[in-house]
Design a protein around this motif. Structure first.
Motif, PDB file in Angstrom:
ATOM      1  N   ASP A   2      -4.632 -23.985  -2.749  1.00  0.00           N
ATOM      2  CA  ASP A   2      -3.447 -23.093  -2.404  1.00  0.00           C
ATOM      3  C   ASP A   2      -3.749 -21.503  -2.688  1.00  0.00           C
ATOM      4  OD1 ASP A   2      -1.881 -25.366  -2.448  1.00  0.00           O
ATOM      5  OD2 ASP A   2      -1.716 -25.314  -4.411  1.00  0.00           O
ATOM      6  N   TYR A   3      -3.323 -20.872  -1.836  1.00  0.00           N
ATOM      7  CA  TYR A   3      -3.514 -19.567  -1.654  1.00  0.00           C
ATOM      8  C   TYR A   3      -1.997 -18.896  -1.986  1.00  0.00           C
ATOM      9  CZ  TYR A   3      -7.818 -20.088   0.724  1.00  0.00           C
ATOM     10  OH  TYR A   3      -8.978 -20.844   1.184  1.00  0.00           O
ATOM     11  N   SER A   5       1.429 -16.499  -1.595  1.00  0.00           N
ATOM     12  CA  SER A   5       2.247 -16.222  -0.492  1.00  0.00           C
ATOM     13  C   SER A   5       2.497 -14.742  -0.250  1.00  0.00           C
ATOM     14  CB  SER A   5       3.346 -17.278  -0.102  1.00  0.00           C
ATOM     15  OG  SER A   5       2.797 -18.501  -0.227  1.00  0.00           O
ATOM     16  N   ARG A  79      -7.691 -14.458   0.420  1.00  0.00           N
ATOM     17  CA  ARG A  79      -7.026 -15.014   1.491  1.00  0.00           C
ATOM     18  C   ARG A  79      -5.619 -15.065   0.781  1.00  0.00           C
ATOM     19  NH1 ARG A  79     -11.817 -18.760   2.477  1.00  0.00           N
ATOM     20  NH2 ARG A  79     -12.652 -18.148   4.369  1.00  0.00           N
ATOM     21  N   GLN A  81      -1.553 -16.755   2.370  1.00  0.00           N
ATOM     22  CA  GLN A  81      -0.503 -17.233   3.338  1.00  0.00           C
ATOM     23  C   GLN A  81       0.502 -16.192   3.868  1.00  0.00           C
ATOM     24  OE1 GLN A  81      -0.647 -20.677   4.738  1.00  0.00           O
ATOM     25  NE2 GLN A  81      -2.366 -20.571   3.570  1.00  0.00           N
ATOM     26  N   ARG A  93       0.229 -19.171   8.432  1.00  0.00           N
ATOM     27  CA  ARG A  93      -1.341 -19.443   8.336  1.00  0.00           C
ATOM     28  C   ARG A  93      -1.828 -18.679   7.302  1.00  0.00           C
ATOM     29  NH1 ARG A  93      -0.049 -23.122  11.463  1.00  0.00           N
ATOM     30  NH2 ARG A  93      -0.507 -22.940  13.629  1.00  0.00           N
ATOM     31  N   THR A  94      -3.086 -19.157   7.096  1.00  0.00           N
ATOM     32  CA  THR A  94      -4.002 -18.424   5.858  1.00  0.00           C
ATOM     33  C   THR A  94      -4.721 -17.385   6.500  1.00  0.00           C
ATOM     34  OG1 THR A  94      -4.420 -20.645   5.116  1.00  0.00           O
ATOM     35  CG2 THR A  94      -5.955 -18.980   4.508  1.00  0.00           C
ATOM     36  N   CYS A  95      -4.616 -16.059   5.811  1.00  0.00           N
ATOM     37  CA  CYS A  95      -5.015 -14.499   6.558  1.00  0.00           C
ATOM     38  C   CYS A  95      -5.878 -14.187   5.329  1.00  0.00           C
ATOM     39  CB  CYS A  95      -3.553 -13.914   6.846  1.00  0.00           C
ATOM     40  SG  CYS A  95      -2.524 -14.528   8.032  1.00  0.00           S
ATOM     41  N   GLN A  96      -6.465 -13.046   5.850  1.00  0.00           N
ATOM     42  CA  GLN A  96      -7.065 -12.405   5.097  1.00  0.00           C
ATOM     43  C   GLN A  96      -7.200 -10.797   5.642  1.00  0.00           C
ATOM     44  OE1 GLN A  96     -11.191 -13.238   4.403  1.00  0.00           O
ATOM     45  NE2 GLN A  96     -11.212 -12.594   2.348  1.00  0.00           N
TER      46      GLN A  96
END
Length: 125
Positions: A2-3, A5, A79, A81, A93-96
């Motif tokens: 879990d990232y 949001s 990272r 969301q 999407r998962t971003c960085q």
């Protein structure tokens, strides 16, 4: 895993001028062979797209985003969301943030322009 949001109440849609067509995949790793020729292979197991974004927001929204970057993303290095545009619709999407680099410009009337480049995992899944 879990990232965190993107914070609620902070704009995520870029301005028309502040959105780039994403690179659909990462450049390959290149290796020259002794006998000549060039070997190319994927850099990651999942496609990572690079998308430059510029988002206009109020100063109060920037303060919220700044706290998110500092606390939840450990100085914009982790990272998270986020809803991103895939060409048809907004998808989560998962971003960085690439190189943890965020450019901020303050304007009159309590407006802020925030620019950064996103590395987006699996944008076209």
């Amino acid at each position: 895993m879990d990232y965190p949001s993107w914070p609620a109440g902070v704009p995520f849609k870029p301005s028309r001028q502040g959105w780039g067509i994403p690179q659909t995949f990462s450049p390959p790793i290149k290796t020259e062979n002794n006998a000549g020729g060039l070997r190319q292979r994927r850099r990651y197991t999942i496609d990572v797209s690079n998308m430059p974004l510029t988002i206009a927001m109020k100063s109060s929204e920037w303060i919220t985003l700044q706290r998110f970057f500092a606390d939840d993303l450990e100085s914009a290095t982790s990272r998270f969301q986020m809803l991103v545009f895939d060409g048809n619709e907004y998808v989560e999407r998962t971003c960085q943030i690439k190189d943890a680099a965020v450019d901020v410009k303050h304007y009159a009337f309590e407006m802020v322009q925030v620019s950064f480049s996103l590395m987006i995992e699996g944008l076209y899944q």
